[in-house]
Design a protein around this motif. Structure first.
Motif, PDB file in Angstrom:
ATOM      1  N   LYS A  54       0.779  -1.157  -0.050  1.00 41.41           N
ATOM      2  CA  LYS A  54      -0.201   0.223  -0.047  1.00 41.41           C
ATOM      3  C   LYS A  54       0.770   1.128   0.063  1.00 41.41           C
ATOM      4  CE  LYS A  54      -4.054   2.233   2.439  1.00 41.41           C
ATOM      5  NZ  LYS A  54      -4.826   2.220   3.376  1.00 41.41           N
ATOM      6  N   LEU A  77      -7.023  15.023  -4.838  1.00 39.58           N
ATOM      7  CA  LEU A  77      -7.226  13.481  -4.756  1.00 39.58           C
ATOM      8  C   LEU A  77      -6.665  13.212  -3.459  1.00 39.58           C
ATOM      9  CD1 LEU A  77      -6.187  11.739  -8.236  1.00 39.58           C
ATOM     10  CD2 LEU A  77      -8.204  11.426  -6.819  1.00 39.58           C
ATOM     11  N   ASN A 131      -6.593   7.314   0.010  1.00 38.48           N
ATOM     12  CA  ASN A 131      -8.023   6.258  -0.692  1.00 38.48           C
ATOM     13  C   ASN A 131      -7.924   5.787  -1.967  1.00 38.48           C
ATOM     14  OD1 ASN A 131      -9.212   7.758   1.725  1.00 38.48           O
ATOM     15  ND2 ASN A 131     -10.095   9.556   0.638  1.00 38.48           N
ATOM     16  N   VAL A 132      -7.006   6.455  -2.652  1.00 35.37           N
ATOM     17  CA  VAL A 132      -6.695   5.821  -4.036  1.00 35.37           C
ATOM     18  C   VAL A 132      -6.078   4.383  -3.730  1.00 35.37           C
ATOM     19  CG1 VAL A 132      -5.685   5.943  -6.578  1.00 35.37           C
ATOM     20  CG2 VAL A 132      -6.662   7.918  -5.156  1.00 35.37           C
ATOM     21  N   THR A 191      -5.942   2.710  -1.048  1.00 34.41           N
ATOM     22  CA  THR A 191      -6.938   1.567  -0.528  1.00 34.41           C
ATOM     23  C   THR A 191      -7.790   0.971  -1.689  1.00 34.41           C
ATOM     24  OG1 THR A 191      -7.193   2.934   1.455  1.00 34.41           O
ATOM     25  CG2 THR A 191      -9.082   1.334   1.049  1.00 34.41           C
ATOM     26  N   LEU A 192      -8.116   1.980  -2.648  1.00 36.50           N
ATOM     27  CA  LEU A 192      -8.783   1.136  -3.954  1.00 36.50           C
ATOM     28  C   LEU A 192      -8.137   0.416  -4.629  1.00 36.50           C
ATOM     29  CD1 LEU A 192     -11.706   1.416  -5.239  1.00 36.50           C
ATOM     30  CD2 LEU A 192     -10.565   3.016  -7.056  1.00 36.50           C
ATOM     31  N   MET A 215      -5.811  -1.426  -3.555  1.00 35.57           N
ATOM     32  CA  MET A 215      -5.313  -2.803  -2.697  1.00 35.57           C
ATOM     33  C   MET A 215      -6.480  -3.826  -2.943  1.00 35.57           C
ATOM     34  SD  MET A 215      -2.638  -2.781  -1.361  1.00 35.57           S
ATOM     35  CE  MET A 215      -2.623  -3.997   0.149  1.00 35.57           C
ATOM     36  N   ALA A 275     -10.073   7.967 -12.928  1.00 32.30           N
ATOM     37  CA  ALA A 275     -10.234   8.676 -11.506  1.00 32.30           C
ATOM     38  C   ALA A 275      -9.093   9.694 -11.244  1.00 32.30           C
ATOM     39  CB  ALA A 275     -10.363   7.299 -10.611  1.00 32.30           C
ATOM     40  N   LEU A 276      -7.908   9.383 -11.898  1.00 38.10           N
ATOM     41  CA  LEU A 276      -6.751   9.795 -11.445  1.00 38.10           C
ATOM     42  C   LEU A 276      -6.547  11.272 -12.134  1.00 38.10           C
ATOM     43  CD1 LEU A 276      -4.229   7.051 -10.937  1.00 38.10           C
ATOM     44  CD2 LEU A 276      -4.600   8.713  -9.175  1.00 38.10           C
ATOM     45  N   SER A 328     -11.270  -4.268  -0.174  1.00 36.76           N
ATOM     46  CA  SER A 328     -10.357  -3.376   0.407  1.00 36.76           C
ATOM     47  C   SER A 328     -10.645  -3.112   1.901  1.00 36.76           C
ATOM     48  CB  SER A 328     -10.442  -2.102  -0.540  1.00 36.76           C
ATOM     49  OG  SER A 328     -10.160  -2.626  -1.786  1.00 36.76           O
ATOM     50  N   MET A 376     -14.666   5.865  -1.032  1.00 37.97           N
ATOM     51  CA  MET A 376     -14.566   5.012  -2.236  1.00 37.97           C
ATOM     52  C   MET A 376     -15.543   5.516  -3.405  1.00 37.97           C
ATOM     53  SD  MET A 376     -12.166   2.652  -1.639  1.00 37.97           S
ATOM     54  CE  MET A 376     -11.321   3.977  -0.754  1.00 37.97           C
ATOM     55  N   ILE A 423     -14.207   8.231  -5.415  1.00 34.12           N
ATOM     56  CA  ILE A 423     -13.190   7.920  -6.412  1.00 34.12           C
ATOM     57  C   ILE A 423     -13.713   7.262  -7.610  1.00 34.12           C
ATOM     58  CG2 ILE A 423     -11.060   6.766  -6.808  1.00 34.12           C
ATOM     59  CD1 ILE A 423     -10.340   6.714  -3.949  1.00 34.12           C
ATOM     60  N   ARG A 458     -15.246  10.068  -9.859  1.00 35.16           N
ATOM     61  CA  ARG A 458     -14.303  10.647 -10.697  1.00 35.16           C
ATOM     62  C   ARG A 458     -14.221   9.454 -12.041  1.00 35.16           C
ATOM     63  NH1 ARG A 458     -10.866  14.504  -8.919  1.00 35.16           N
ATOM     64  NH2 ARG A 458      -9.530  13.763 -10.767  1.00 35.16           N
ATOM     65  N   ALA A 459     -14.216   8.333 -11.803  1.00 37.78           N
ATOM     66  CA  ALA A 459     -13.933   7.394 -12.836  1.00 37.78           C
ATOM     67  C   ALA A 459     -15.143   7.186 -13.694  1.00 37.78           C
ATOM     68  CB  ALA A 459     -13.585   5.958 -12.383  1.00 37.78           C
TER      69      ALA A 459
END
Lengths: 200, 200
Positions: A132, A152, A156-157, A159-160, A162, A195-196, B167, B188, B191, B194-195
């Motif tokens: 992580k 961002l 949290n990103v 976490t997602l 993982m 998302a990024l 997660s 979550m 994010i 956003r996607a």
DNA sequence: TAACTTAGCAAGCAACCACTTACTTGTCAA
DNA sequence: TTGACAAGTAAGTGGTTGCTTGCTAAGTTA
């Protein structure tokens, strides 16, 4: 009866492989040293010649994860390329390793969560946590470099992220015709990048 | 010695709870009927008065998942509100259930992947698959309604979604001070949106 | 080739597994 | 109050677990 003798090093590797394959096919909860020995094609006694306990087999497998997977992930995360490239490569390395060592996910996840063996648990946790942290580093780098949106929340990103390697495991269970690893990574990366990327 | 007697219905519920709690604390692989009986505070024999086998306990737990979780998820997925609202509510219901029934994730995931009991495996698979189908439906609806980007591949977003509840489990393992459920879902969802949102 | 080390075996250990048996006791309607 | 039944128990069952024992035989070195 012919007796095929091999060196401890070779047998240890065979035992680790058999151990992981059995976890993958039958689950951790009905994995016995008897079955591992059968799979290797050796008596149960011989198995304990090469590892002093069942626990020692697990510890040896963890050593492998740290030496091979974590080392590779660390290398990719600190590579000199764009964050997008690194994140994709990171995911690919991660996923490929889990595919080639199918029992690992279960072992890591299960022992990290439920083991009442403190050393074992600590080592599993360390691996998950390192993964992580590396993911966070790549994402943070991408934000600093202006590739990705600065609003961002890195944590949290990560976490997602993982969850993705485990999504793969679910995919493998659900789709009987197999999953294309490369494709899987591309698809997940595609969504992650949406998302990024910076909001307009 | 006082003997506290309760009806089968009550005992069955106590047994299911104890079973799941033990999975959560010690893992599937060292869960025994003896420990379950101890936890309930009853002899091992009494346990088999209320369930005819260990397998029957698991089947009864699955029944519960279908009756409670899947029913709720189905209701949320077909609700009459925006896709974003539904997806968030869907995630919240999903996550809350897993938090309140902590052993379920492990049981579902492990048995679906590794059980050599065909009926058990089939039922676990069906649950996982239904969850994914419902997630797909919500996403598809959102695209059709013009809320989200039409270039999205619904299947892949659903795959990513399936990783989120796990997660959460990883988060629960990694963060010793606990995880705020509501917050986790919001983060979550943030994010995910956003996607999902339309590219400019 | 003799001495030594190592990898192998079959058999057996106590502890534990899911489950059964034979019997006892609490609850409640008749 | 009593008789039937449901919910409880303690003490097993045979099978499996992780691991050890006592011994043999294959390689290796002197």
């Amino acid at each position: 009866m012919k007796m095929e003798r091999k060196s401890t090093e070779i047998r240890q590797e065979e035992i680790r492989r058999a151990f992981l394959e059995l976890i993958d096919h039958e689950g951790l909860h009905n994995l016995s040293t008897r079955k591992v020995a059968d799979k290797v094609g050796v008596s149960e006694g011989a198995l304990f010649r090469h590892f002093k306990s069942k626990r020692a087999i697990i510890l040896s497998i963890i050593d492998g994860v740290e030496d091979v997977l974590m080392k590779s992930l660390r290398a990719v995360a600190t590579e000199d390329s764009s964050s997008a490239d690194r994140l994709f490569k990171f995911l690919c390395v991660h996923v490929r390793y889990l595919i080639e060592n199918k029992g690992i996910t279960m072992l890591l996840f299960s022992e990290a969560a439920h083991s009442n063996d403190p050393e074992l648990k600590a080592r599993m946790l360390k691996i998950l946590n390192s993964q992580k942290q590396l993911a966070k580093k790549i994402i943070q780098d991408g934000i600093v470099a202006g590739e990705w949106d600065s609003s961002l929340q890195v944590e949290n990103v990560a976490t997602l992220y993982m969850g993705i390697p485990i999504s793969l495991n679910i995919e493998l269970i659900l789709s009987p015709y197999g999953v294309n690893t490369e494709n899987f990574c591309k698809k997940m990366m595609c969504i992650l990048e949406r998302a990024l990327k910076k909001s307009a």
